[in-house]
Design a protein around this motif. Structure first.
Motif, PDB file in Angstrom:
ATOM      1  N   GLY A   1       0.832  -1.195   0.000  1.00  0.00           N
ATOM      2  CA  GLY A   1       0.000   0.000   0.000  1.00  0.00           C
ATOM      3  C   GLY A   1       0.869   1.248   0.000  1.00  0.00           C
ATOM      4  N   ASP A   2       0.388   2.294  -0.639  1.00  0.00           N
ATOM      5  CA  ASP A   2       1.121   3.553  -0.707  1.00  0.00           C
ATOM      6  C   ASP A   2       0.213   4.661  -0.190  1.00  0.00           C
ATOM      7  OD1 ASP A   2       2.566   5.832  -1.307  1.00  0.00           O
ATOM      8  OD2 ASP A   2       2.927   5.287  -3.401  1.00  0.00           O
ATOM      9  N   ALA A   3       0.592   5.255   0.933  1.00  0.00           N
ATOM     10  CA  ALA A   3      -0.205   6.305   1.553  1.00  0.00           C
ATOM     11  C   ALA A   3       0.527   7.648   1.564  1.00  0.00           C
ATOM     12  CB  ALA A   3      -0.575   5.895   2.978  1.00  0.00           C
ATOM     13  N   ARG A   4       1.458   7.838   0.626  1.00  0.00           N
ATOM     14  CA  ARG A   4       2.220   9.089   0.602  1.00  0.00           C
ATOM     15  C   ARG A   4       1.360  10.276   0.183  1.00  0.00           C
ATOM     16  NH1 ARG A   4       7.241   7.043  -2.829  1.00  0.00           N
ATOM     17  NH2 ARG A   4       5.514   5.912  -3.757  1.00  0.00           N
ATOM     18  N   LYS A   5       0.366  10.052  -0.659  1.00  0.00           N
ATOM     19  CA  LYS A   5      -0.501  11.141  -1.116  1.00  0.00           C
ATOM     20  C   LYS A   5      -1.892  10.958  -0.524  1.00  0.00           C
ATOM     21  CE  LYS A   5       1.656  11.982  -5.580  1.00  0.00           C
ATOM     22  NZ  LYS A   5       1.410  12.028  -7.024  1.00  0.00           N
ATOM     23  N   GLY A   6      -2.480  12.039  -0.105  1.00  0.00           N
ATOM     24  CA  GLY A   6      -3.852  11.997   0.377  1.00  0.00           C
ATOM     25  C   GLY A   6      -4.005  11.178   1.639  1.00  0.00           C
ATOM     26  N   ARG A   7      -5.243  10.752   1.867  1.00  0.00           N
ATOM     27  CA  ARG A   7      -5.559  10.002   3.084  1.00  0.00           C
ATOM     28  C   ARG A   7      -6.016   8.582   2.791  1.00  0.00           C
ATOM     29  NH1 ARG A   7      -9.862  13.586   5.686  1.00  0.00           N
ATOM     30  NH2 ARG A   7     -10.354  13.849   3.511  1.00  0.00           N
ATOM     31  N   ARG A   8      -6.041   8.206   1.540  1.00  0.00           N
ATOM     32  CA  ARG A   8      -6.472   6.862   1.176  1.00  0.00           C
ATOM     33  C   ARG A   8      -5.321   6.150   0.470  1.00  0.00           C
ATOM     34  NH1 ARG A   8     -11.820   6.423  -2.148  1.00  0.00           N
ATOM     35  NH2 ARG A   8     -12.552   7.186  -0.149  1.00  0.00           N
ATOM     36  N   PRO A   9      -4.870   5.022   1.008  1.00  0.00           N
ATOM     37  CA  PRO A   9      -3.772   4.302   0.346  1.00  0.00           C
ATOM     38  C   PRO A   9      -4.194   3.775  -1.030  1.00  0.00           C
ATOM     39  CG  PRO A   9      -4.239   3.373   2.520  1.00  0.00           C
ATOM     40  CD  PRO A   9      -5.310   4.358   2.222  1.00  0.00           C
TER      41      PRO A   9
END
Length: 145
Positions: free
Chosen positions: A83-91
């Protein structure tokens, strides 16, 4: 391939109220994530790495591996490791391989561990699993191949 490896005193995975895999420690709970570029060779390499990681106290300042002490492993597929959660609030899950690619590679990790002599329990691929464990230490490491 990515694995979160936890040294445990015990661990179990339950699906629909049924225990489908459990170990009594000392042992390892291994969460395995697969990405698009992974191969059976990487699966075998990950299995060998986990089997020989020196994570257990052997006394006299000597660390031991699962292979040294015959420690059991509980291996569970975990696509959320990519999972990638670097942008925004949703991975996003774009880096995680889809089930038809990932499942055979997780199975290959398990098969290689067993071929090396490991006692391996597993979760159920794609199921809604409940994982319980007693982390010994706590001790958790990330392994990437």
């Amino acid at each position: 391939m990515r694995a979160v490896v936890q040294r445990v005193a015990e661990a179990a995975v339950t699906v629909d109220g049924e225990v489908v895999g459990s170990i009594e420690g000392p042992g390892l709970c291994v969460l395995v994530g697969v990405t698009h570029e992974d191969t059976p060779a990487k699966a075998a390499q990950l299995a060998r790495k986990v089997w020989t990681l020196r994570l257990f106290d052997g006394g006299d300042d000597i660390e031991r591996s699962c292979s040294d002490i015959g420690a059991p492993l509980l291996v569970i597929s975990q696509f959320t490791l990519y999972g990638d959660a670097r942008k925004g609030r949703r991975p996003t899950w774009n880096a995680a391989a889809p089930g038809p690619v990932a499942e055979p590679l997780v199975d290959a990790v398990v098969a290689e561990l067993r071929a090396l002599g490991a006692k391996v329990e597993t979760g159920r691929f794609g199921a809604d699993m409940k994982v319980s464990l007693v982390n010994d230490g706590p001790f958790t490491v990330l392994v990437e191949i």
